[in-house]
Design an enzyme around this catalytic site. Sequence first.
Site, PDB file in Angstrom:
ATOM      1  N   GLY A  30      -9.832  38.964 -34.689  1.00 22.37           N
ATOM      2  CA  GLY A  30      -8.735  39.584 -35.442  1.00 22.37           C
ATOM      3  C   GLY A  30      -7.341  39.064 -35.179  1.00 22.37           C
ATOM      4  N   GLY A  31      -6.770  39.410 -34.016  1.00 20.63           N
ATOM      5  CA  GLY A  31      -5.375  39.084 -33.740  1.00 20.63           C
ATOM      6  C   GLY A  31      -5.085  37.590 -33.729  1.00 20.63           C
ATOM      7  N   GLU A  68      -3.768  66.764 -28.854  1.00 16.94           N
ATOM      8  CA  GLU A  68      -2.748  67.618 -28.233  1.00 16.94           C
ATOM      9  C   GLU A  68      -1.386  66.925 -28.189  1.00 16.94           C
ATOM     10  OE1 GLU A  68      -3.890  70.385 -28.003  1.00 16.94           O
ATOM     11  OE2 GLU A  68      -6.039  70.140 -27.630  1.00 16.94           O
ATOM     12  N   LYS A 114      -1.666  53.969 -30.324  1.00 15.10           N
ATOM     13  CA  LYS A 114      -0.952  54.076 -31.607  1.00 15.10           C
ATOM     14  C   LYS A 114      -1.874  54.585 -32.713  1.00 15.10           C
ATOM     15  CE  LYS A 114       0.295  49.773 -31.616  1.00 15.10           C
ATOM     16  NZ  LYS A 114      -0.342  49.443 -30.340  1.00 15.10           N
ATOM     17  N   SER A 117      -3.172  51.228 -26.520  1.00 15.74           N
ATOM     18  CA  SER A 117      -2.580  52.301 -25.728  1.00 15.74           C
ATOM     19  C   SER A 117      -2.273  53.550 -26.544  1.00 15.74           C
ATOM     20  CB  SER A 117      -1.307  51.813 -25.038  1.00 15.74           C
ATOM     21  OG  SER A 117      -1.594  50.725 -24.206  1.00 15.74           O
ATOM     22  N   SER A 127      -0.600  47.252 -26.882  1.00 22.16           N
ATOM     23  CA  SER A 127      -1.929  47.130 -27.475  1.00 22.16           C
ATOM     24  C   SER A 127      -2.941  48.023 -26.749  1.00 22.16           C
ATOM     25  CB  SER A 127      -2.395  45.685 -27.382  1.00 22.16           C
ATOM     26  OG  SER A 127      -1.480  44.857 -28.055  1.00 22.16           O
TER      27      SER A 127
HETATM   28  P1  GTP Z   1      -3.893  48.197 -30.812  1.00 19.85           P
HETATM   29  O1  GTP Z   1      -4.643  48.298 -32.076  1.00 19.85           O
HETATM   30  O2  GTP Z   1      -4.563  47.288 -29.804  1.00 19.85           O
HETATM   31  O3  GTP Z   1      -2.458  47.837 -30.959  1.00 19.85           O
HETATM   32  O4  GTP Z   1      -4.006  49.616 -30.044  1.00 19.85           O
HETATM   33  P2  GTP Z   1      -3.477  51.104 -30.289  1.00 19.85           P
HETATM   34  O5  GTP Z   1      -2.190  51.326 -29.577  1.00 19.85           O
HETATM   35  O6  GTP Z   1      -3.545  51.476 -31.717  1.00 19.85           O
HETATM   36  O7  GTP Z   1      -4.559  51.899 -29.421  1.00 19.85           O
HETATM   37  P3  GTP Z   1      -5.621  53.001 -29.847  1.00 19.85           P
HETATM   38  O8  GTP Z   1      -5.003  54.232 -30.425  1.00 19.85           O
HETATM   39  O9  GTP Z   1      -6.672  52.359 -30.634  1.00 19.85           O
HETATM   40  O10 GTP Z   1      -6.183  53.430 -28.424  1.00 19.85           O
HETATM   41  C1  GTP Z   1      -6.748  52.577 -27.490  1.00 19.85           C
HETATM   42  C2  GTP Z   1      -7.542  53.329 -26.463  1.00 19.85           C
HETATM   43  O11 GTP Z   1      -6.767  54.371 -25.852  1.00 19.85           O
HETATM   44  C3  GTP Z   1      -8.776  53.992 -27.064  1.00 19.85           C
HETATM   45  O12 GTP Z   1      -9.882  53.740 -26.218  1.00 19.85           O
HETATM   46  C4  GTP Z   1      -8.409  55.448 -27.079  1.00 19.85           C
HETATM   47  O13 GTP Z   1      -9.547  56.262 -26.972  1.00 19.85           O
HETATM   48  C5  GTP Z   1      -7.454  55.606 -25.888  1.00 19.85           C
HETATM   49  N1  GTP Z   1      -6.466  56.684 -26.139  1.00 19.85           N
HETATM   50  C6  GTP Z   1      -5.690  56.830 -27.229  1.00 19.85           C
HETATM   51  N2  GTP Z   1      -4.918  57.961 -27.153  1.00 19.85           N
HETATM   52  C7  GTP Z   1      -5.228  58.528 -25.956  1.00 19.85           C
HETATM   53  C8  GTP Z   1      -4.754  59.720 -25.280  1.00 19.85           C
HETATM   54  O14 GTP Z   1      -3.912  60.474 -25.765  1.00 19.85           O
HETATM   55  N3  GTP Z   1      -5.285  59.956 -24.051  1.00 19.85           N
HETATM   56  C9  GTP Z   1      -6.227  59.127 -23.473  1.00 19.85           C
HETATM   57  N4  GTP Z   1      -6.694  59.443 -22.273  1.00 19.85           N
HETATM   58  N5  GTP Z   1      -6.698  58.013 -24.083  1.00 19.85           N
HETATM   59  C10 GTP Z   1      -6.198  57.715 -25.298  1.00 19.85           C
HETATM   60  C1  SPV Z   2      -3.350  44.336 -30.695  1.00 22.11           C
HETATM   61  O1  SPV Z   2      -3.954  43.595 -29.899  1.00 22.11           O
HETATM   62  O2  SPV Z   2      -2.243  44.840 -30.436  1.00 22.11           O
HETATM   63  C2  SPV Z   2      -3.947  44.694 -31.991  1.00 22.11           C
HETATM   64  C3  SPV Z   2      -5.205  44.091 -32.346  1.00 22.11           C
HETATM   65  O3  SPV Z   2      -3.385  45.469 -32.729  1.00 22.11           O
HETATM   66  S1  SPV Z   2      -5.004  42.465 -32.875  1.00 22.11           S
HETATM   67  O4  SPV Z   2      -4.965  42.479 -34.334  1.00 22.11           O
HETATM   68  O5  SPV Z   2      -6.174  41.754 -32.415  1.00 22.11           O
HETATM   69  O6  SPV Z   2      -3.811  41.880 -32.334  1.00 22.11           O
HETATM   70 MN    MN Z   3      -1.492  46.208 -31.893  1.00 15.39          MN
END
Ligand code: GTP
Ligand code: SPV
Ligand code: MN
EC number: 4.1.1.32
Length: 609
Positions: free
Chosen positions: A212-213, A521, A268, A266, A264
Amino acid sequence: MVDVAQALDEGGLTNKYVRDYVAEWAELTGADRVEVVSAADDARLIAEALEAGEIQPAGEGLYYSRSYFKDTARSEERTIVATNRPEDRGIYNNWRPASEMKPLLMDKMRGASAGKTMYVIPYLMAPPGSPLERYAAGVELTDNRSVVLHMIRMARVDASYINDLDDQDSFVRAVHVTGDLENLGQGTPHDQRYFVTVADERTILHFGSSYGGNALLGKIAHGLRQGSYDGWASGKFLVEQFMLLGITDKETGKKYHICGGFPSASGKTNLAMTLAPDALGDRYYVEFYGDDIAWLWVGDDGKLYGMNPENGVFGVAKDTNADTNPTALDSIEPGTQALFTNVAYNEDTHEVWWEGKTKNPPSEITGWRDWKGNLISERSEDEADEPWAHPNSRFTTTLANVPNVAKDFEDPKGVPIDAIIFGGRTRDREPLIRAITDVAEGVYDGLTLGAEATFAADGLDGQLRYDPMSMRPFMSYPEGAYAAHWLKIIGEATEKPIFAHVNWFQKDPEDGHFLWPGYRENLRPLIWLMQLKNGEVEGNKTPVGIIPTREELNLDGLEIGEDLDRILAIDEERWRQEMGFREGHLSQFDGLPEEIWEAHRRVAGDLGL
Ligand code: GTP
Ligand code: SPV
Ligand code: MN
């Protein structure tokens, strides 16, 4: 020789500049065929990919694909921003001269698509009609059909978006060549991969990955790196790795829009999706706008606006389940045409599974293969505890499949921004939420975002590091200029957003449990932030921002004892230590605006330093 002109005629691609560009790269890469695609071709391309064994069925209207096992995440080391201006070198952009990188990439790509089809993907990274549309058009060339299927979901794909563009700089040239994945030396000193954005020529050249990225060039390379360079060079807009959501208070009828950056993997996607409509006794309605990228600008009315340039979600699968994120599960239901990548797959039943989808993996292991394609039933004892899915395995679905997608998600006007938040995986120090009302302090807070890196980039999982505004892997121009551009754009807005730093990931150092339940939450601290902005609550002032009192937070239906007291407290000693690290971090940046240093000194002074 391919008859490029005929292929472009058949695909309805009439733009002269685009036609020249396609012809040039078809010749260089040596592709056997050229084919223009649009979103309307999806069903046919899916059928062809199934037939070719590139994807497998994963339920009705769902598909599974596995990328090469050494090619499952972004590579930060191999990612480069090149320009013709040495002054564009920053700390994080791995700057190289364009004159060095372009010939190098052309050499790598020369003849490398022989025997393959070169797909021409005309796309738009914006809702049509957006005030930023002129920065959003691009044409990705790829020799990988799976990349086409992903791009159709993640971007708006059709020749009509580029046919009428009338000069040769009005679209991004984005060339993707997969290369021989089994012989690229991924992660070794002989690594052959290069992911290069030639930012001042609006040209992206990525070689050596189908992940992907690294391969969906509209998304990260254009949507973030090129976009942020264009936003800075034009002086007109900001481009950030931000989610974007709307919260409607049904009692008052008021609607708020919050955007913000977390590194990433974390949180979002989860934050924007999972704050479901029934949250907090049905008083609030939460709408999804975007989960990974936001473009921000000041409108003619002086307000700060934001929009999501993407058309889909490329979400982390791990721990997505009916409790953590039911909305995500709904968005990948049978019939949604969603794709799964590098999760575990059962070749008999066509089911998919990932860690955290259910508490335990399927008990009947017949037919299950892990993300590398190995049968679970043939695992040795040593391998028994290894995950079935890659931690960075993902699902891909379109925005229209997301149940809480905002009704106006395609409105080119964008939405007015009320708040900007930053966060990340920080195991200590950072409280649940601290609000910041001063713009320079808010920007300073984003620049000093420190968190644990994740599995979304190869080889970095768990490493504590600064990740300014969550843009470290996507930064395309120098950090001092980046800070100044932020102050300029937000400075032009007549109504300033409130800032906040949030943290869902503080852990008990003894037993490692998360002190805050997270996920759905997380709406509670955001509601408090809006109440603070409205003057309905006051919070506690601390040297690093305003923190909610226990009484101010809506805790209905939530059982949380002393863990909450711990995440609503500031460990000033720990913060004083942090200020020293921040000083070192910020000192790396040339030309950091004095306002940012002043903000730093103010916080340090308030901490008694
Ligand atoms: P990218 O797409 O990589 O940019 O990531 P993102 O920031 O959209 O992350 P995403 O929401 O997909 O979460 C990544 C991981 O963090 C997943 O395994 C989630 O289950 C976990 N996660 C997300 N929100 C929480 C939260 O509030 N608490 C905990 N403990 N884990 C979380
Ligand atoms: C990230 O890594 O922050 C993503 C997934 O959102 S990717 O498109 O692979 O960069
Ligand atoms: Mn991202």
